[in-house]
Design a protein around this motif. Structure first.
Motif, PDB file in Angstrom:
ATOM      1  N   LEU B  83     -10.581  -2.540 -15.785  1.00  0.00           N
ATOM      2  CA  LEU B  83     -10.821  -3.596 -14.802  1.00  0.00           C
ATOM      3  C   LEU B  83      -9.722  -3.586 -13.741  1.00  0.00           C
ATOM      4  N   ARG B  84      -8.488  -3.346 -14.172  1.00  0.00           N
ATOM      5  CA  ARG B  84      -7.357  -3.285 -13.246  1.00  0.00           C
ATOM      6  C   ARG B  84      -7.557  -2.152 -12.242  1.00  0.00           C
ATOM      7  N   GLY B  85      -7.939  -0.987 -12.765  1.00  0.00           N
ATOM      8  CA  GLY B  85      -8.147   0.157 -11.887  1.00  0.00           C
ATOM      9  C   GLY B  85      -9.219  -0.121 -10.847  1.00  0.00           C
ATOM     10  N   LYS B  86     -10.210  -0.865 -11.241  1.00  0.00           N
ATOM     11  CA  LYS B  86     -11.351  -1.082 -10.369  1.00  0.00           C
ATOM     12  C   LYS B  86     -11.109  -2.223  -9.376  1.00  0.00           C
ATOM     13  N   GLU B  87     -10.435  -3.271  -9.812  1.00  0.00           N
ATOM     14  CA  GLU B  87     -10.410  -4.515  -9.033  1.00  0.00           C
ATOM     15  C   GLU B  87      -9.077  -4.809  -8.363  1.00  0.00           C
ATOM     16  N   ILE B  88      -8.000  -4.176  -8.857  1.00  0.00           N
ATOM     17  CA  ILE B  88      -6.685  -4.659  -8.445  1.00  0.00           C
ATOM     18  C   ILE B  88      -5.839  -3.549  -7.832  1.00  0.00           C
ATOM     19  N   GLY B  89      -5.159  -3.893  -6.743  1.00  0.00           N
ATOM     20  CA  GLY B  89      -4.211  -2.968  -6.143  1.00  0.00           C
ATOM     21  C   GLY B  89      -2.827  -3.595  -6.106  1.00  0.00           C
ATOM     22  N   PHE B  90      -1.845  -2.902  -6.687  1.00  0.00           N
ATOM     23  CA  PHE B  90      -0.475  -3.425  -6.726  1.00  0.00           C
ATOM     24  C   PHE B  90       0.373  -2.801  -5.623  1.00  0.00           C
ATOM     25  N   VAL B  91       1.221  -3.653  -5.029  1.00  0.00           N
ATOM     26  CA  VAL B  91       2.238  -3.151  -4.100  1.00  0.00           C
ATOM     27  C   VAL B  91       3.576  -3.710  -4.576  1.00  0.00           C
ATOM     28  N   ASN B 163     -10.527   0.888  -3.832  1.00  0.00           N
ATOM     29  CA  ASN B 163     -11.165  -0.205  -3.114  1.00  0.00           C
ATOM     30  C   ASN B 163     -11.166  -1.501  -3.920  1.00  0.00           C
ATOM     31  N   PRO B 164      -9.950  -2.018  -4.218  1.00  0.00           N
ATOM     32  CA  PRO B 164      -9.859  -3.208  -5.063  1.00  0.00           C
ATOM     33  C   PRO B 164     -10.268  -4.474  -4.310  1.00  0.00           C
ATOM     34  N   SER B 165     -10.641  -5.521  -5.066  1.00  0.00           N
ATOM     35  CA  SER B 165     -10.979  -6.793  -4.431  1.00  0.00           C
ATOM     36  C   SER B 165      -9.754  -7.700  -4.350  1.00  0.00           C
ATOM     37  N   LEU B 166      -8.732  -7.369  -5.139  1.00  0.00           N
ATOM     38  CA  LEU B 166      -7.540  -8.219  -5.192  1.00  0.00           C
ATOM     39  C   LEU B 166      -6.282  -7.384  -4.986  1.00  0.00           C
ATOM     40  N   ILE B 167      -5.481  -7.774  -3.958  1.00  0.00           N
ATOM     41  CA  ILE B 167      -4.214  -7.077  -3.721  1.00  0.00           C
ATOM     42  C   ILE B 167      -3.093  -7.977  -4.224  1.00  0.00           C
ATOM     43  N   LEU B 168      -2.235  -7.426  -5.101  1.00  0.00           N
ATOM     44  CA  LEU B 168      -1.101  -8.180  -5.617  1.00  0.00           C
ATOM     45  C   LEU B 168       0.170  -7.493  -5.145  1.00  0.00           C
ATOM     46  N   ALA B 169       0.949  -8.190  -4.301  1.00  0.00           N
ATOM     47  CA  ALA B 169       2.142  -7.573  -3.725  1.00  0.00           C
ATOM     48  C   ALA B 169       3.370  -8.368  -4.146  1.00  0.00           C
ATOM     49  N   ASP B 170       4.314  -7.646  -4.832  1.00  0.00           N
ATOM     50  CA  ASP B 170       5.530  -8.311  -5.315  1.00  0.00           C
ATOM     51  C   ASP B 170       6.671  -8.041  -4.351  1.00  0.00           C
ATOM     52  N   GLU B 171       6.971  -9.032  -3.508  1.00  0.00           N
ATOM     53  CA  GLU B 171       8.018  -8.902  -2.478  1.00  0.00           C
ATOM     54  C   GLU B 171       7.894  -7.587  -1.708  1.00  0.00           C
ATOM     55  N   ASN B 192      -6.924  -8.759   4.215  1.00  0.00           N
ATOM     56  CA  ASN B 192      -7.506 -10.049   3.860  1.00  0.00           C
ATOM     57  C   ASN B 192      -8.684 -10.387   4.766  1.00  0.00           C
ATOM     58  N   ARG B 193      -8.521 -10.083   6.040  1.00  0.00           N
ATOM     59  CA  ARG B 193      -9.617 -10.361   6.979  1.00  0.00           C
ATOM     60  C   ARG B 193     -10.860  -9.554   6.625  1.00  0.00           C
ATOM     61  N   GLU B 194     -10.644  -8.384   5.999  1.00  0.00           N
ATOM     62  CA  GLU B 194     -11.802  -7.578   5.581  1.00  0.00           C
ATOM     63  C   GLU B 194     -12.446  -8.115   4.321  1.00  0.00           C
ATOM     64  N   GLY B 195     -11.863  -9.185   3.763  1.00  0.00           N
ATOM     65  CA  GLY B 195     -12.499  -9.812   2.622  1.00  0.00           C
ATOM     66  C   GLY B 195     -11.755  -9.673   1.319  1.00  0.00           C
ATOM     67  N   LYS B 196     -10.623  -8.939   1.312  1.00  0.00           N
ATOM     68  CA  LYS B 196      -9.887  -8.801   0.064  1.00  0.00           C
ATOM     69  C   LYS B 196      -9.043 -10.043  -0.193  1.00  0.00           C
ATOM     70  N   THR B 197      -8.963 -10.419  -1.443  1.00  0.00           N
ATOM     71  CA  THR B 197      -8.068 -11.498  -1.825  1.00  0.00           C
ATOM     72  C   THR B 197      -6.661 -10.925  -1.865  1.00  0.00           C
ATOM     73  N   VAL B 198      -5.709 -11.594  -1.263  1.00  0.00           N
ATOM     74  CA  VAL B 198      -4.342 -11.072  -1.229  1.00  0.00           C
ATOM     75  C   VAL B 198      -3.386 -12.135  -1.753  1.00  0.00           C
ATOM     76  N   VAL B 199      -2.581 -11.726  -2.754  1.00  0.00           N
ATOM     77  CA  VAL B 199      -1.519 -12.598  -3.250  1.00  0.00           C
ATOM     78  C   VAL B 199      -0.204 -11.887  -3.007  1.00  0.00           C
ATOM     79  N   VAL B 200       0.704 -12.570  -2.269  1.00  0.00           N
ATOM     80  CA  VAL B 200       1.962 -11.914  -1.952  1.00  0.00           C
ATOM     81  C   VAL B 200       3.131 -12.798  -2.386  1.00  0.00           C
ATOM     82  N   VAL B 201       3.963 -12.209  -3.251  1.00  0.00           N
ATOM     83  CA  VAL B 201       5.185 -12.902  -3.665  1.00  0.00           C
ATOM     84  C   VAL B 201       6.243 -12.630  -2.621  1.00  0.00           C
ATOM     85  N   THR B 202       6.955 -13.665  -2.194  1.00  0.00           N
ATOM     86  CA  THR B 202       7.968 -13.429  -1.165  1.00  0.00           C
ATOM     87  C   THR B 202       9.118 -14.414  -1.258  1.00  0.00           C
TER      88      THR B 202
END
Ligand SMILES: Nc1ncnc2c1ncn2[C@@H]1O[C@H](COP(=O)(O)OP(=O)(O)O)[C@@H](O)[C@H]1O
Ligand SMILES: [Mg+2]
Lengths: 422, 224
Positions: B83-91, B163-171, B192-202
């Motif tokens: 599920l992680r491979g398919k849905e989530i992108g880590f930065v 092509n994940p639906s959720l981007i998780l970026a840690d700082e 995000n404007r293209e429709g991806k959910t983006v969570v960014v820790v900062t």
């Protein structure tokens, strides 16, 4: 397709650390090459020894007349007198052996005649062997052309002879030798047969090369040359009286070889004043050789396992270093969706490839070393086909075993800790 | 239609010799698909822990987490990885590129863990993504030949391969100067404007203020 890609990727990962990967393989390379080397070279020695022993006949007991120490000493003291050294097996002994030992099927006398064999054009130093018609059967030495000695020749003490393979070649390089005359100690003998090529047997002395000999009837030898033989020249004057230089006993049952040999030695001892007979049992030699060979195989196996063990530990160490160095990569791969087992596969693939490549290199190096050693030592190197898949398989298995710990360590790594910024 | 992320009373306890550490306590949160959220808080407040928890890299010790309505804690490790491979992108803050691999190969690192494993199509995707982050001229370069900003763009491209639906970026801007940090932020905003959910820790207040929604963590709890 996917499998090919998997190995290509593993190979590329190894290429990222060329020196390290190469060093990791060295243990396996040396392990496998020593296996190949030792297997092929020992195989040469083995075949040689075994065939030499087998050529003596595995159901035979060989009794040799040996000059006793006391006779030798007296001979030295009286080098110029006309004293004759008399010792060894006699014809009477053979009759007694045959009558007293029911397991003995046949007794073959062989007597070495100290004369030269020559033609008008060619001399040779072939041994002249006086024996009986049973020689061919008991020594398992077949006839190539013509015939062997037969009982009639003995009865009539005919001047005929049969040549060994090499002797025939030497004396009659161009023509057929049957019917030709050779001179033995100056007397003419008609060639009636030529023996097949047999090869060196496992005994010492003039009787060890049956191809380099001429065979004459025992009775003829007695009639022509007597029992006393004199060798003189260069200040040496030697007179000996030996009726039978070698007696070969054919025994009905392999199981009786030991007891019969002992019994015949005892008989000889009771009849002779001095200890002048030695017994050889080819079958026992073979067993001894096989035992020695088994021990050798064990030692060799231990050396090989030890070096493969060292090789495995080498691979393990390198892979542990790889895992430690690639912690972040492991974390990233997990974040990208890799499961634990995919991490295991990644590292196990790399160590297996190390083992496999090391194995192949080891096979190549082993062949090379064996060939070089074989050439230098003038041996025919005999490669055992099973050694190749065996060597390769073992190195892969070793790598797989020793790669397990690093691979599982990589998989157990907490990806979150691995990814934490240092 | 359930929300993309529903976290209910989630806690993360690390048992330590000197007593347990609670990295997260009783966190409840709902994120709709397509949201752009920043997470702020002082160092050690549990931001990273929460982000990895959202990406199924950490299992909560209490509470429930539903992803598109599916209880994540009921999935096996393997199912979570898929599920992680398919849905989530880590930065990540420090990029975590593989130094020995060139840019394209780095972007392709996760290719073999994706379901649609056509290598050629994946390489095309990788090139397209690199073009998209403005690195078409750097395909064969290796990470040490790039600036920090370029490296982080490679990392973003790598996160996008499946092509994940959720981007998780840690700082993601933590190791960048202000200008390049802004560029990366703009890149995330565009995604995000293209429709991806983006969570960014900062840590960066200015950046946090540019996201429509900000969540503040304090000692592992969401503070109002
Ligand atoms: N694996 C772990 N073992 C023990 N404590 C941990 C572990 N991971 C995080 N922590 C603790 O949890 C708290 C939150 O950590 P973290 O989420 O990294 O904070 P932040 O990212 O906000 O700086 C910290 O006090 C940290 O020490
Ligand atoms: Mg953090």
């Amino acid at each position: 397709m996917k499998i090919v890609k998997f190995w290509i990727e593993a190979f590329q990962n190894l290429l990222l650390h060329k020196t390290r990967s190469f060093l990791a393989m060295l243990g396996v390379v040396f392990g496998v090459s020593s296996v190949i080397c030792m297997l092929s070279i020992s195989e040469v020695a083995r075949r040689d020894v075994v065939t030499r022993i087998e050529r003596m006949g595995l159901r035979n007991i060989i009794l040799d007349s040996v000059k006793p120490q006391r006779v030798r000493k007296r001979e030295e003291e009286r080098s110029t007198s006309s004293w004759t050294a008399s010792y060894g097996i006699t014809q009477k002994d053979l009759e007694i052996l045959k009558d007293n030992l029911p397991s003995v099927e046949a007794v073959l006398p062989m007597r070495l005649i100290l004369r030269d064999v020559s033609t008008t054009f060619q001399n040779s130093d072939a041994s002249v062997v006086a024996t009986t018609s049973e020689y061919g059967e008991i020594m398992e030495h077949g006839i190539r052309e013509g015939r062997f000695l037969c009982p009639v020749d003995e009865g009539q003490a005919d001047s005929i002879c049969v040549l060994g393979h090499d002797t025939a070649r030497l004396l009659f390089p161009l023509s057929d030798s049957i019917g030709e005359i050779v001179k033995i100690g100056g007397d003419p003998f008609t060639v009636v047969g030529v023996l097949e090529q047999k090869g060196q047997t496992g005994t010492q002395g003039a009787l060890s090369n049956p191809d380099h000999a001429a065979y004459i009837p025992y009775s003829t030898a007695l009639a022509r040359f007597g029992t006393r033989q004199v060798r003189s020249g260069q200040g040496v004057w030697e007179s000996t009286e030996v009726e039978v230089n070698r007696a070969v006993l054919r025994v009905s049952d392999v199981g009786h070889l030991g007891p019969v040999a002992q019994a015949s030695l005892n008989l000889m001892e009771s009849r002779h004043r001095l200890k002048d007979v030695e017994a050889t049992i080819p079958h026992a030699l073979l067993k001894e050789h096989q035992l020695a060979e088994r021990i050798f195989m064990w030692v060799m196996g231990s050396i090989a396992s030890l070096s493969l063990l060292v090789g495995g530990i080498g691979i393990m160490n390198i892979m542990l270093a790889n895992v430690a160095e690639r912690r972040q990569e492991i974390g990233v791969r997990r974040a990208l969706g890799a499961t634990r087992s995919e991490i295991v596969k990644l590292f196990l693939g790399e160590s297996t490839l190390l083992g496999g490549l090391g194995g192949l290199l080891g096979l190549g190096m082993g062949v090379l070393i064996a060939l070089v050693v074989g050439t230098l030592a003038q041996w025919n190197v005999a490669f055992q086909p099973v050694a190749f898949p065996l060597g390769f398989g073992v190195s892969v298995v070793v790598a797989l075993l020793f790669g397990t710990l690093p691979a599982f360590r990589a998989a157990r790594l907490d990806p979150v800790l691995a990814l934490r910024a240092e | 239609m359930p929300a993309q992320i529903e976290v209910q009373g989630v806690g993360k306890e690390y048992p330590m010799p000197g007593g347990s550490v609670y990295a997260l306590s009783d966190v409840s949160l709902t994120l709709e698909a397509g949201e752009f959220v920043s997470i702020v808080g002082s160092s050690g407040s549990g931001k990273s822990t929460f982000l990895y928890l959202l990406g199924f890299m950490i299992r909560p010790t209490s509470g429930t987490y539903r992803f598109h309505g599916q209880p994540v804690q009921d999935l096996s490790d393997v199912e979570q990885a898929r599920l992680r491979g398919k849905e989530i992108g880590f930065v990540f803050q420090s990029f975590h590129l593989i130094p020995q691999l060139n840019v394209v190969k780095n972007v392709m690192l996760g290719a073999r863990y994706l379901a649609n494993g056509d290598a050629r199509a994946q390489e095309r995707t990788a090139r397209t993504l690199l073009e998209r982050v403005g690195l078409s001229h750097r395909l064969r370069h290796r990470p040490f030949e790039l600036s920090n900003g370029e490296m982080q763009r490679v990392a973003v491209a790598r996160a996008l391969l499946g092509n994940p639906s959720l981007i998780l970026a840690d700082e993601p801007t933590g190791n960048l100067d202000e200008n390049t940090g802004n560029e990366i932020f703009n890149l995330l905003a565009a995604l995000n404007r293209e429709g991806k959910t983006v969570v960014v820790v900062t840590h960066n207040r200015a950046i946090a203020e540019r996201t429509p929604r900000t969540i503040t963590l304090k000692n592992g709890r969401v503070s109002a």
